[in-house]
Design a protein around this motif. Structure first.
Motif, PDB file in Angstrom:
ATOM      1  N   SER A  38       0.835  -1.209   0.000  1.00  0.00           N
ATOM      2  CA  SER A  38       0.000   0.000   0.000  1.00  0.00           C
ATOM      3  C   SER A  38       0.864   1.251   0.000  1.00  0.00           C
ATOM      4  O   SER A  38       0.616   2.191  -0.755  1.00  0.00           O
ATOM      5  CB  SER A  38      -0.896   0.023   1.241  1.00  0.00           C
ATOM      6  N   ASP A  88      -8.261   3.293  -0.895  1.00  0.00           N
ATOM      7  CA  ASP A  88      -9.139   2.815  -1.963  1.00  0.00           C
ATOM      8  C   ASP A  88      -9.035   1.312  -2.170  1.00  0.00           C
ATOM      9  O   ASP A  88      -7.945   0.738  -2.227  1.00  0.00           O
ATOM     10  CB  ASP A  88      -8.821   3.532  -3.277  1.00  0.00           C
ATOM     11  N   TYR A  89     -10.180   0.695  -2.318  1.00  0.00           N
ATOM     12  CA  TYR A  89     -10.269  -0.751  -2.511  1.00  0.00           C
ATOM     13  C   TYR A  89     -10.494  -1.098  -3.987  1.00  0.00           C
ATOM     14  O   TYR A  89      -9.965  -2.082  -4.503  1.00  0.00           O
ATOM     15  CB  TYR A  89     -11.425  -1.283  -1.670  1.00  0.00           C
ATOM     16  N   GLN A 100      -8.282  -3.687  -6.674  1.00  0.00           N
ATOM     17  CA  GLN A 100      -9.039  -4.935  -6.805  1.00  0.00           C
ATOM     18  C   GLN A 100      -9.346  -5.235  -8.271  1.00  0.00           C
ATOM     19  O   GLN A 100      -9.224  -6.364  -8.719  1.00  0.00           O
ATOM     20  CB  GLN A 100     -10.333  -4.850  -5.984  1.00  0.00           C
ATOM     21  N   THR A 151      -3.378  -4.904  -1.249  1.00  0.00           N
ATOM     22  CA  THR A 151      -3.193  -3.685  -0.460  1.00  0.00           C
ATOM     23  C   THR A 151      -3.996  -3.824   0.836  1.00  0.00           C
ATOM     24  O   THR A 151      -4.798  -4.751   0.973  1.00  0.00           O
ATOM     25  CB  THR A 151      -3.689  -2.458  -1.239  1.00  0.00           C
ATOM     26  N   PRO A 206      -6.616  -2.091   2.097  1.00  0.00           N
ATOM     27  CA  PRO A 206      -8.077  -2.180   1.948  1.00  0.00           C
ATOM     28  C   PRO A 206      -8.538  -3.536   1.408  1.00  0.00           C
ATOM     29  O   PRO A 206      -9.572  -4.058   1.827  1.00  0.00           O
ATOM     30  CB  PRO A 206      -8.403  -1.064   0.956  1.00  0.00           C
ATOM     31  N   GLN A 207      -7.747  -4.134   0.492  1.00  0.00           N
ATOM     32  CA  GLN A 207      -8.126  -5.452  -0.027  1.00  0.00           C
ATOM     33  C   GLN A 207      -8.086  -6.498   1.087  1.00  0.00           C
ATOM     34  O   GLN A 207      -8.971  -7.341   1.181  1.00  0.00           O
ATOM     35  CB  GLN A 207      -7.186  -5.864  -1.166  1.00  0.00           C
ATOM     36  N   MET A 251     -11.099  -6.206   3.274  1.00  0.00           N
ATOM     37  CA  MET A 251     -12.301  -6.790   2.674  1.00  0.00           C
ATOM     38  C   MET A 251     -12.248  -8.320   2.724  1.00  0.00           C
ATOM     39  O   MET A 251     -13.280  -8.965   2.881  1.00  0.00           O
ATOM     40  CB  MET A 251     -12.463  -6.306   1.224  1.00  0.00           C
ATOM     41  N   LEU A 277     -14.063   3.631   3.238  1.00  0.00           N
ATOM     42  CA  LEU A 277     -14.007   2.237   3.687  1.00  0.00           C
ATOM     43  C   LEU A 277     -14.157   2.159   5.208  1.00  0.00           C
ATOM     44  O   LEU A 277     -14.875   1.307   5.737  1.00  0.00           O
ATOM     45  CB  LEU A 277     -12.678   1.606   3.246  1.00  0.00           C
ATOM     46  N   ILE A 334     -18.118   1.748  -2.105  1.00  0.00           N
ATOM     47  CA  ILE A 334     -17.715   0.871  -1.003  1.00  0.00           C
ATOM     48  C   ILE A 334     -18.724   0.862   0.152  1.00  0.00           C
ATOM     49  O   ILE A 334     -19.049  -0.196   0.697  1.00  0.00           O
ATOM     50  CB  ILE A 334     -16.269   1.193  -0.530  1.00  0.00           C
TER      51      ILE A 334
END
Lengths: 281, 255
Positions: free
Chosen positions: A68, A222-223, A227, A236, A238-239, A242, B108, B200
């Motif tokens: 990241s 940011d995801y 992704q 990263t 955020p990934q 999730m 998020l 998100i």
């Protein structure tokens, strides 16, 4: 309490209560959750640092932090370097009456939905996509090269978005400068580069740092872009968050990762606090 | 050397418009893959998506969430701005800071916090919960935009109205709101574009009924398709329209 103050509270109360109930409380609960543990798929509240310890021990977790950071720093630097000349040209080369239009056009795709924007880059970078086909047609390459599902694709998608954002903020900064600074520097014998290096750049630094900080914050959280464009070769933060939410419902670990993400943003803020003019965005 | 800036400008525009161009161009593709060579133009994929019930339902949901959450955000933001600008409140700097705070946190994290609280308290996920999340992120913007445009000019008109015997509700509705109409409209349309595009929070906080970005996300799994190009082009068209309305509302007034 005076009647005026009481009335004032009446007006402020709905927004304040909304922010408390749906932002502050969830935030505190998330902080508490990061200190809880998961036992047989049940959340056990407590004051454990196990999630943070796990972060230091498990390679896929701390590597995500590094990935990241690498991606975000690269994106921030490349975006600033590409956006500055563009803002400069629009501010000083494009005739005055066309500037608003040039700027509007330069940031129009900014308003594509961000899921769609990442998908659009997938179109461009795919094996059979526009870039590969063009390069093969002009004979630069014989075989399609792998562009999509790489870190390069993630960075390209991000840079595209942030170049538009930064062009806007840097342009706003450049046109605020009085032309007298440039004239004075030129009169004193500075050439174009010296004028830029010693006069314009220092004067626009607060604007650049503000834009760069904004880029850093939005990029690291940011995801969607990594992704869709990055594939699953490296994840990263955020990934990874999730993934925790989906497969294992490991809310405590996800919360701890979110807190780490906020910690990184806070450090970035402190690092550039003395140039930041957040009130001027 | 003279041509260098123009070459850079053109190169930058090519880079900026490359993805959008590919998106829109191949939405008119006659064949089944949105990659060169271009065959067409054909409206086949537009016909297909407008006939798709799930997609049109998601589009309706998105509009509903965007309009509803923006309305709530603007009303709350306006009331708070009015209260802070026109009444003496202790700790007003702290209140302003608190109202702006959600801007500094990534979507998020806002979504994750809400998700944890909602699942813990057993509140089911729906379009309403997504809307609540969107109000959280849009309220700071609506508040900041409206608060910034509250000046002495309106205050004088408000005083005059009060001297003429208007109650506070009448002053707000008949004087303050009409005078601030451009700022209120700007705040509303900005909220609408942000909520309309937001992924998100909507992804985390909806379950059976979803918004358009979430529906598009699930279609992405099946890979490149001109259908996605057609949907994406439509979404882009809507956003651009709203942005142009904003541009006209704000900047025509200023100049």
């Amino acid at each position: 309490m005076s009647r005026d103050t009481a009335r004032g509270w009446g007006f402020v109360a709905p927004a304040l209560l909304w922010t408390l109930a749906f932002f502050v409380v969830p935030f505190v609960v998330m902080g508490a959750m990061s200190l809880a543990t998961l036992e047989r798929r049940e959340v056990v509240w407590g004051l454990s640092l196990a999630n943070y310890a796990e972060l230091a021990e498990k390679a896929y977790l701390w590597r995500a932090v590094l990935v990241s950071l690498e991606i975000t720093l690269t994106v921030t630097v490349v975006s600033v370097v590409l956006a500055y000349p563009l803002a400069w040209i629009i501010a000083f080369r494009v005739p005055k009456r066309w500037q608003r239009l040039a700027l509007l056009l330069a940031i129009l795709p900014f308003w594509t939905s961000y899921v769609v924007r990442s998908y659009a880059w997938l179109l461009v970078l795919a094996r059979e996509g526009v870039v590969n086909q063009t390069l093969m047609n002009i004979g630069l390459i014989a075989e399609p090269i792998t562009l999509a599902n790489t870190r390069f694709a993630t960075i390209t998608g991000f840079v595209h978005f942030f170049v538009m954002l930064l062009t806007l903020t840097i342009y706003a900064n450049l046109v605020q400068l009085s032309p007298n600074y440039r004239r004075a520097a030129m009169d004193l014998g500075a050439n174009a580069f010296q004028t830029f290096r010693h006069v314009i750049l220092p004067l626009t630094l607060p604007g650049i740092v503000t834009g760069a900080f904004l880029t850093f914050v939005l990029c690291i959280g940011d995801y969607v872009t990594p992704q869709i464009l990055g594939g699953n070769t490296e994840l990263t933060v955020p990934q990874v968050i999730m993934v925790q939410l989906g497969r294992r419902a490991d809310f405590p670990l996800a919360a701890a990762l979110a807190i780490v993400l906020m910690g990184i943003v806070t450090m970035a803020y402190l690092a550039c606090a003395r140039w930041l003019r957040l009130d001027r965005i | 050397m003279r041509a260098l800036p123009w070459a850079y400008l053109i190169a930058a525009f090519v880079f900026i418009y490359l993805p959008v161009g590919a998106l829109v161009l191949f939405s008119f593709q006659a064949g089944g893959l949105p990659v060169p060579p271009f065959e067409g133009p054909s409206l086949r994929w537009y016909a297909e998506i407008t006939g798709d019930r799930d997609l049109m339902e998601a589009l309706g949901n998105s509009l509903l969430v965007a309009l509803g959450s923006s309305f709530v955000a603007v009303v709350l933001g306006f009331l708070a701005a009015y209260g802070l600008a026109r009444h003496v409140l202790p700790g007003s700097a702290l209140i302003r800071g608190l109202l702006i705070a959600p801007l500094t946190v990534s979507y998020l994290i806002v979504g994750l916090g809400l998700l944890i609280v909602l699942t813990r308290t057993g509140v089911g996920l729906s379009l309403v919960t997504a809307g609540i999340g969107h109000v959280v992120i849009n309220l700071p913007l609506a508040f900041a935009i409206i608060y910034a445009s509250m000046g002495a000019q309106q205050q004088n008109a408000e005083r005059a109205a009060r001297d003429l015997g208007a109650g506070e509700a009448q002053v707000i509705w008949l004087v303050t709101v009409p005078m601030l109409a451009p700022a209120i409209a700007a705040a509303f349309f900005l909220s609408v574009t942000l909520s309309w595009d937001e992924f998100i929070i909507a992804f985390l906080l909806t379950r059976f009924d979803v918004t358009l970005p979430v529906e598009i996300w699930s279609l992405l799994r099946s890979g490149l398709s001109p259908r996605l190009n057609a949907i994406g082009s439509l979404v882009f068209l809507v956003s651009v329209t709203v942005v142009l309305i904003l541009e006209i509302l704000i900047f025509r007034r200023k100049s």
